[in-house]
Scaffold this motif. Structure first.
Motif, PDB file in Angstrom:
ATOM      1  N   LEU A 414       0.848  -1.195   0.000  1.00 12.59           N
ATOM      2  CA  LEU A 414       0.000   0.000   0.000  1.00 12.59           C
ATOM      3  C   LEU A 414       0.884   1.246   0.000  1.00 12.59           C
ATOM      4  N   HIS A 415       0.633   2.170  -0.928  1.00 13.08           N
ATOM      5  CA  HIS A 415       1.460   3.377  -1.023  1.00 13.08           C
ATOM      6  C   HIS A 415       0.589   4.632  -1.077  1.00 13.08           C
ATOM      7  N   PRO A 416       0.974   5.693  -0.354  1.00 11.10           N
ATOM      8  CA  PRO A 416       0.300   6.984  -0.474  1.00 11.10           C
ATOM      9  C   PRO A 416       0.974   7.825  -1.562  1.00 11.10           C
ATOM     10  N   HIS A 471       5.194  11.524  -6.094  1.00 13.65           N
ATOM     11  CA  HIS A 471       5.949  10.460  -5.411  1.00 13.65           C
ATOM     12  C   HIS A 471       5.113   9.738  -4.373  1.00 13.65           C
ATOM     13  N   CYS A 472       5.650   8.611  -3.947  1.00 15.27           N
ATOM     14  CA  CYS A 472       5.109   7.919  -2.789  1.00 15.27           C
ATOM     15  C   CYS A 472       5.490   8.717  -1.557  1.00 15.27           C
ATOM     16  N   HIS A 473       4.519   8.940  -0.641  1.00 15.75           N
ATOM     17  CA  HIS A 473       4.826   9.718   0.572  1.00 15.75           C
ATOM     18  C   HIS A 473       5.267   8.842   1.744  1.00 15.75           C
ATOM     19  N   ILE A 474       5.547   7.553   1.492  1.00 13.60           N
ATOM     20  CA  ILE A 474       6.377   6.808   2.446  1.00 13.60           C
ATOM     21  C   ILE A 474       7.784   7.319   2.178  1.00 13.60           C
ATOM     22  N   LEU A 475       8.331   8.069   3.131  1.00 11.75           N
ATOM     23  CA  LEU A 475       9.505   8.888   2.806  1.00 11.75           C
ATOM     24  C   LEU A 475      10.716   8.039   2.435  1.00 11.75           C
ATOM     25  N   GLU A 476      10.822   6.838   3.001  1.00 10.40           N
ATOM     26  CA  GLU A 476      11.936   5.963   2.613  1.00 10.40           C
ATOM     27  C   GLU A 476      11.774   5.491   1.167  1.00 10.40           C
ATOM     28  N   HIS A 477      10.543   5.277   0.733  1.00  9.31           N
ATOM     29  CA  HIS A 477      10.325   4.901  -0.669  1.00  9.31           C
ATOM     30  C   HIS A 477      10.674   6.068  -1.594  1.00  9.31           C
ATOM     31  N   GLU A 478      10.244   7.253  -1.193  1.00 14.58           N
ATOM     32  CA  GLU A 478      10.561   8.449  -1.974  1.00 14.58           C
ATOM     33  C   GLU A 478      12.080   8.594  -2.113  1.00 14.58           C
ATOM     34  N   GLY A 481      13.789   6.392  -4.573  1.00 12.77           N
ATOM     35  CA  GLY A 481      13.591   6.572  -6.010  1.00 12.77           C
ATOM     36  C   GLY A 481      12.164   6.426  -6.497  1.00 12.77           C
ATOM     37  N   MET A 482      11.192   6.220  -5.572  1.00 12.71           N
ATOM     38  CA  MET A 482       9.800   6.092  -6.008  1.00 12.71           C
ATOM     39  C   MET A 482       9.223   7.501  -6.172  1.00 12.71           C
ATOM     40  N   MET A 483       9.780   8.220  -7.140  1.00 12.60           N
ATOM     41  CA  MET A 483       9.441   9.630  -7.359  1.00 12.60           C
ATOM     42  C   MET A 483       9.738   9.961  -8.811  1.00 12.60           C
TER      43      MET A 483
HETATM   44 CU    CU Z   1       5.658   3.599  -1.276  1.00 14.68          CU
END
Ligand code: CU
Ligand code: C2O
Ligand code: CU
Length: 489
Positions: A414-416, A471-478, A481-483
């Motif tokens: 699940l990603h915001p 981007h994904c607002h899970i900051l570690e994902h951001e 590179g999920m941006m």
């Molecule tokens: Cu994410």
């Protein structure tokens, strides 16, 4: 079987023993009021924001090393009015490069504060930020590429309330710290000595960093507040790095009056609301009806994160306990109408774009966690549409003023999802209509299975030197590179 499925099946039915989470304590402490800078009466001077090192005791009895903005931990609540220009001097005194992004503001890319507007150590960034949008709760936080998660967790975040003529004259509680409270919700981890910690591992990259202790305005929950008899307004920000939160009231429904980008058409009374990282909701509590009432937070949200998998089911903690005094407070009744909100018109869209958020691009997350310094800056461990974020690559070019449909999907978890420079309307979330409380103006939408679709329009310019982010607002994902980056012109 992947790690998540494994934990889900082995963890089901386990019970949490002891007194609950982490450092949560039976004794209630007072709700800290975040210092307010109210500029709605007029702005005479430039507003100084100093990013600095702090020492802050969250309630463990030991001070932690933190970052703060004009404060030891977190920033002030800035309150401005539609039509103003906010002249701000952001001084960077944390000894490392940073940025300050205005999350939720409809502003051009060159003042947005994203990863391209770096502020070197000891430098000052002085944007003039136009406040064009309607009344809404926004926030600001570090957006230093590769370090957003750690800098924001350490305290580089604050709240920006936009008011307008309608909101200032509305029949709603609006006395800050009396019947109108700003709540910054975060989850933290503390070591045995009571110091705030932040550690990375492959698992933390996967789920994002999730702490076991709920903190409100920098104090470990539960917190308590006396309020006058009448309606009480709570403006709530989920400033967790990664954790979804499910909010409810101990007595009665939770009544939502506004989402990220402004007021709902009418209050929505519901059993609970789900808040992703980055989301904001405003809530009214009727303290004429109850002598006491408590805002409860379920730390598992619907996040499917480690905690939920391991312990199964919900872990609800009392967050904020309100107690009524004999004082007369805001006397008005629960409003029946708040704003005019036309239904979204997807048929107006001339462009459709698709974004697939990708967890697994084959990177060695454990090695990245060990590298620590600028841990994911250019590592490209996660991606959108096959492309990890690159500072010098523009992914999309948008035409100013066009209505567009953005369709978001994921490969796992699940990603915001957040978009800069706009508010949008949710057409679908996880393949279903958004709940009524999320049917208004938003800049966050989440997706796990199926598609989430939003109707969006960009009215301000973002050049290739100062592009907007999605981007994904899970900051570690951001950070991993999920941006992606886009221009508007
Ligand atoms: Cu994410
Ligand atoms: Cu709240 Cu791009 O961020
Ligand atoms: Cu943003």
């Amino acid at each position: 079987m992947d790690r998540r499925t494994f934990l889900k099946s082995t963890g089901a039915g386990m019970l949490l023993t002891g007194g609950g989470l982490g450092w949560a304590q039976p004794a209630m402490r007072p709700l800290p009021l975040i210092p307010l800078t109210d500029l709605t009466g007029g702005i005479e001077d430039r507003v100084s924001l100093s990013l600095g090192l702090g020492r802050h005791d969250f309630g463990t009895g030991t001070a932690s090393d933190t970052f703060g903005i004009n404060n030891a931990y977190l920033g002030p609540v800035l309150r401005v009015k539609q039509g103003q220009t906010l002249p701000v001097d952001v001084a960077n005194n944390i000894g490392d490069t940073s940025t300050i992004h205005w999350h939720g503001l409809h502003i051009p890319g060159d003042v947005d504060g994203g990863p391209h507007q770096e502020i070197a150590p000891d430098a000052v960034w002085s944007p003039n930020v136009p406040i064009v949008q309607q009344a809404s709760m926004n926030w600001f936080h570090s957006h230093m590429h590769g370090k957003t998660a750690r800098q924001t967790y350490n305290g580089l975040a604050g709240v920006l309330l936009v008011e307008d003529d309608a909101s200032l004259s509305a029949d709603l509680p609006k006395t800050y710290g009396v019947d109108d409270f700003t709540l910054v919700l975060q989850d933290k981890m503390f070591d045995a000595n009571g110091r705030m910690t932040y550690e990375l591992s492959a698992a933390v990259f996967e789920d994002g960093f999730e702490g076991d202790t709920l903190v409100i305005n920098g104090a470990i929950a539960p917190v308590g507040q006396n309020v006058p008899t009448g309606l009480v307004r709570l403006r709530i920000l989920n400033a967790c790095n990664a954790r979804f939160l499910r909010l409810s009231m101990e007595a009665g429904p939770i009544t939502v009056i506004a989402s990220d980008g402004g007021f709902l058409a009418a209050p929505v009374a519901t059993e609970s609301i789900l808040m992703s990282p980055g989301e904001r909701y405003e809530v009214l509590v009727d303290m004429k009806a109850f002598e006491t009432n408590t805002l409860n937070v379920n730390l598992n949200g619907d996040g499917g994160g480690f905690f939920e998998n391991l312990f199964g089911g919900g872990q609800t903690v009392p967050a904020l306990s309100l107690t009524r005094t004999a004082d007369k407070g805001f006397d008005g009744a629960m409003p029946t109408q708040l704003a005019i909100l036309e239904p979204p018109k997807p048929e107006d869209a001339t462009v459709t774009r698709s974004f697939q958020l990708e967890m697994d691009v084959g990177a060695d997350l454990a090695a990245l966690a060990l590298a620590w310094d600028n841990f994911c800056g250019d590592a490209g461990a996660m991606a959108i549409n096959g492309q990890p974020m690159k500072m010098d690559r523009i992914d999309e070019e948008v035409r100013k003023g066009d209505a567009e449909i953005w369709r978001i999907s994921v490969d796992d978890q699940l990603h915001p999802f957040h978009i800069h420079g706009c508010s949008f309307r949710i057409l679908s979330q996880n393949g279903a209509p958004a709940p009524a409380y999320a049917a208004g103006w938003k800049d966050m939408v989440h997706v796990e299975e199926g598609l989430s679709e939003v109707l969006v329009r960009f009215d301000y310019e973002a050049t290739k030197d100062a592009p907007y982010m999605y981007h994904c607002h899970i900051l570690e994902h951001e950070d991993c590179g999920m941006m992606g980056q886009f221009t508007v012109g």
